[in-house]
Structures are given as structure tokens and as C-alpha cells.
Design a protein around this motif. Sequence first.
Motif, PDB file in Angstrom:
ATOM      1  N   VAL A   1      47.559  44.410  35.625  1.00 41.28           N
ATOM      2  CA  VAL A   1      47.631  44.947  34.387  1.00 41.28           C
ATOM      3  C   VAL A   1      46.225  46.160  34.228  1.00 41.28           C
ATOM      4  CG1 VAL A   1      48.214  42.751  33.241  1.00 41.28           C
ATOM      5  CG2 VAL A   1      45.555  43.284  33.561  1.00 41.28           C
ATOM      6  N   PRO A   2      46.190  46.848  33.463  1.00 46.30           N
ATOM      7  CA  PRO A   2      45.351  48.009  33.143  1.00 46.30           C
ATOM      8  C   PRO A   2      43.867  47.142  33.064  1.00 46.30           C
ATOM      9  CG  PRO A   2      46.559  48.095  31.479  1.00 46.30           C
ATOM     10  CD  PRO A   2      47.280  47.009  32.238  1.00 46.30           C
ATOM     11  N   ASP A   3      42.723  47.865  33.673  1.00 53.14           N
ATOM     12  CA  ASP A   3      41.442  47.385  33.394  1.00 53.14           C
ATOM     13  C   ASP A   3      41.190  47.476  31.609  1.00 53.14           C
ATOM     14  OD1 ASP A   3      41.000  47.151  35.984  1.00 53.14           O
ATOM     15  OD2 ASP A   3      40.145  48.951  36.336  1.00 53.14           O
ATOM     16  N   THR A   4      41.595  48.394  31.121  1.00 53.37           N
ATOM     17  CA  THR A   4      41.438  48.518  29.447  1.00 53.37           C
ATOM     18  C   THR A   4      42.980  48.373  28.866  1.00 53.37           C
ATOM     19  OG1 THR A   4      41.886  50.795  29.845  1.00 53.37           O
ATOM     20  CG2 THR A   4      39.650  49.873  29.506  1.00 53.37           C
TER      21      THR A   4
ATOM     22  N   LEU B   1      49.315  36.863  48.389  1.00 55.67           N
ATOM     23  CA  LEU B   1      48.416  37.922  48.242  1.00 55.67           C
ATOM     24  C   LEU B   1      47.529  38.251  49.314  1.00 55.67           C
ATOM     25  CD1 LEU B   1      47.207  37.389  44.299  1.00 55.67           C
ATOM     26  CD2 LEU B   1      49.180  38.770  45.138  1.00 55.67           C
ATOM     27  N   ARG B   2      47.152  39.491  49.802  1.00 56.96           N
ATOM     28  CA  ARG B   2      46.454  39.786  50.775  1.00 56.96           C
ATOM     29  C   ARG B   2      45.967  41.199  50.730  1.00 56.96           C
ATOM     30  NH1 ARG B   2      51.279  38.991  54.087  1.00 56.96           N
ATOM     31  NH2 ARG B   2      50.270  37.318  55.049  1.00 56.96           N
ATOM     32  N   ALA B   3      45.025  41.556  51.350  1.00 54.25           N
ATOM     33  CA  ALA B   3      44.400  42.895  51.238  1.00 54.25           C
ATOM     34  C   ALA B   3      45.105  43.546  52.049  1.00 54.25           C
ATOM     35  CB  ALA B   3      42.800  43.015  51.687  1.00 54.25           C
TER      36      ALA B   3
ATOM     37  N   LEU C   1      44.056  48.360  49.409  1.00 56.95           N
ATOM     38  CA  LEU C   1      45.152  48.096  48.242  1.00 56.95           C
ATOM     39  C   LEU C   1      45.284  46.648  48.242  1.00 56.95           C
ATOM     40  CD1 LEU C   1      47.765  50.449  49.553  1.00 56.95           C
ATOM     41  CD2 LEU C   1      46.229  50.615  47.625  1.00 56.95           C
ATOM     42  N   LEU C   2      45.997  45.792  47.194  1.00 55.66           N
ATOM     43  CA  LEU C   2      46.166  44.523  47.033  1.00 55.66           C
ATOM     44  C   LEU C   2      47.750  44.472  47.235  1.00 55.66           C
ATOM     45  CD1 LEU C   2      45.667  41.679  46.128  1.00 55.66           C
ATOM     46  CD2 LEU C   2      46.667  42.529  43.744  1.00 55.66           C
TER      47      LEU C   2
ATOM     48  N   THR D   1      44.122  49.287  42.734  1.00 51.55           N
ATOM     49  CA  THR D   1      43.323  48.512  41.991  1.00 51.55           C
ATOM     50  C   THR D   1      42.120  49.218  41.380  1.00 51.55           C
ATOM     51  OG1 THR D   1      42.238  47.372  43.719  1.00 51.55           O
ATOM     52  CG2 THR D   1      44.054  46.221  42.895  1.00 51.55           C
ATOM     53  N   ASP D   2      42.209  50.484  41.578  1.00 52.73           N
ATOM     54  CA  ASP D   2      41.094  51.404  40.966  1.00 52.73           C
ATOM     55  C   ASP D   2      41.043  51.358  39.476  1.00 52.73           C
ATOM     56  OD1 ASP D   2      43.527  52.835  41.437  1.00 52.73           O
ATOM     57  OD2 ASP D   2      42.555  54.817  41.558  1.00 52.73           O
ATOM     58  N   THR D   3      42.267  51.168  38.700  1.00 52.94           N
ATOM     59  CA  THR D   3      42.274  51.226  37.605  1.00 52.94           C
ATOM     60  C   THR D   3      43.053  49.939  36.665  1.00 52.94           C
ATOM     61  OG1 THR D   3      44.160  52.822  37.324  1.00 52.94           O
ATOM     62  CG2 THR D   3      42.106  53.838  37.049  1.00 52.94           C
ATOM     63  N   HIS D   4      43.628  49.310  38.054  1.00 51.42           N
ATOM     64  CA  HIS D   4      44.331  48.002  37.419  1.00 51.42           C
ATOM     65  C   HIS D   4      43.687  46.819  38.107  1.00 51.42           C
ATOM     66  CE1 HIS D   4      46.888  51.069  36.121  1.00 51.42           C
ATOM     67  NE2 HIS D   4      47.632  50.209  35.505  1.00 51.42           N
ATOM     68  N   HIS D   5      44.069  45.629  37.764  1.00 55.52           N
ATOM     69  CA  HIS D   5      43.559  44.483  38.415  1.00 55.52           C
ATOM     70  C   HIS D   5      44.779  43.260  38.149  1.00 55.52           C
ATOM     71  CE1 HIS D   5      42.309  43.577  34.194  1.00 55.52           C
ATOM     72  NE2 HIS D   5      42.702  42.391  34.646  1.00 55.52           N
ATOM     73  N   TYR D   6      44.775  42.513  39.121  1.00 52.18           N
ATOM     74  CA  TYR D   6      45.680  41.453  39.096  1.00 52.18           C
ATOM     75  C   TYR D   6      45.130  40.256  38.139  1.00 52.18           C
ATOM     76  CZ  TYR D   6      49.004  37.874  41.096  1.00 52.18           C
ATOM     77  OH  TYR D   6      49.953  36.953  41.301  1.00 52.18           O
TER      78      TYR D   6
END
Length: 267
Positions: free
Chosen positions: A112-115, A212-214, A233-234, A257-262
Motif C-alpha cells: 500500500v502507498p505510504d500516504t 517474504l524476504r529481502a 526490494l521486498l 518500498t521507497d513510497t510503499h510498504h507491506y
Amino acid sequence: MPQTPPAFTDKTTITPSEGAVPSLPSTPAFSPLYRQIKGLILNSLRLGDWKPGEVIPSEMELAARFQVSQGTVRKAIDELAAENLLVRRQGKGTFVATHAEQQVQFRFLKLVPDTGTPGSEGPAQRDIIECRRAKANADVARALALRTGDTVLQIRRVLSFGGTPTILEDIWLPAAAFKGLTAERLANYKGPTYALFETEFNVRMVRAEEKLRAHAASNGIDTLLKVASGTPLLCAERIAYTYKDIPMELRRGYYRTDTHHYHNTLN
């Protein structure tokens, strides 16, 4: 119409020796009655008696069909609704859930987006890099319960939000179940991919498992996602299942994941 099973009461436990419900070998004989009714409804869903988006018979009708109380049917439907297999609509009835519905579209996409919220960016722009037939290697075959060398469809695509490539996905599907799926059909379908699988191939993804892994961007992934080589990256690897726990998709996604997060909600 599905055949009406033999009558039984709320105090009955169905056992294989009674021959009451031969289509439910996966339902333990000692399970509560509402779970056995749940199994019957699931079997009808699996057989396609009620299609995604269609209304199912009312609780009263199902209670009469199975000759149990309405409360027993309601409890079975409550569980199926909690599992996103059925959807209750006030004043309209209970419907078979479909991935075309807004509340279901983001069930398996947890980035999802950070905002903002899931879907607030609008639909992703999809760029199909390839869609081709290939031979399953040992890892893909194991994930999809195939034999090494069996034919699979291998898809690579980039999902962009606001013009920024955000997700690179590698997808493997058993070719026999998706005969006729092409890059053109994937590109031209405007709804969610899982809705395409439902409507055109009668394959409904009902649950998934993820690891999930890096992962460091390299080997062309950096180019497709327009990030520097080595960018963290995720990586999310998902196996999606249809009814009766049959694996129908292996998907490996690489997420910026620079503008999104899990985001996930744990109950």
C-alpha cells in the motif's frame, strides 16, 4: 440443480459408513453439523453450482434442502463470509464472492502507498513483458503439484502507479487450466487478474500462502523497476489455491518500498 442430500438433524454426525455425504471426504466425521453444511456449500461452489457474483439460495431454502435448522445454515454461511468466499448484502441476500468486487480486489495485494489506502492510487498500469509456455522446473513443479517438465504458462509483468514502476511479478500457471491465455488477453482485460481467471477460466483463488524476504535488485529487475542495481526490494513469493487446496498459481513479486510498504492485519 445439485441433488438433495439425505435428511439429517442437528444432532446427527455424518459418517462415511452411513453414506450420507460421499462428496465430503475432507470433512472429519466428528465435525460439528454446521461444518458439515459448510462443506456441502463449499462443494457446490467448487462444482460451479453458483458462479462468482451470483446469489445463493436463502438460509431458509438451504435449511429445507439439507433438513437442518436455519441457525445451522447461518453459522456455516457466517464462516464462509468471514473467509471471503461469500458476501452478505443487506436486503439482497448472500452472494458468491468475486475478485471483481472492490473489497476483495486487494485481499492478496498487501503493498500500500505510504500516504493513502489500498486502491487510493487507482488501478495499476500493467505492462506485460512476456507470456509464454515453458517447462516447469523442479521448484515450480513442486509449488504447483506438477511433475518437472510439465507445461506451464510463464508471465512477467510490471505494475506501475502514477507512472512509476513499483512491482515486478513473475507468475507461473498450470497450462492445462489456462488454455488460451495470452499476453494480449492479459493486457486488454481491465479488471483484476484474479477476476479474469474467474470469469474466463473458471478458476477462483480462495486462499494464498506467502513468504517474504529481502532481495537486492539485479539481473534486469533493476532495469524494469528503474532503480539502481543493488537497491533493496521486498520479495513476496505466493502460492494461490482454488477450492480443495489445489495450487493454481505461483507468483513471485519484487516490490519497491521507497513510497510503499507491506501492510497486513493479523487477527
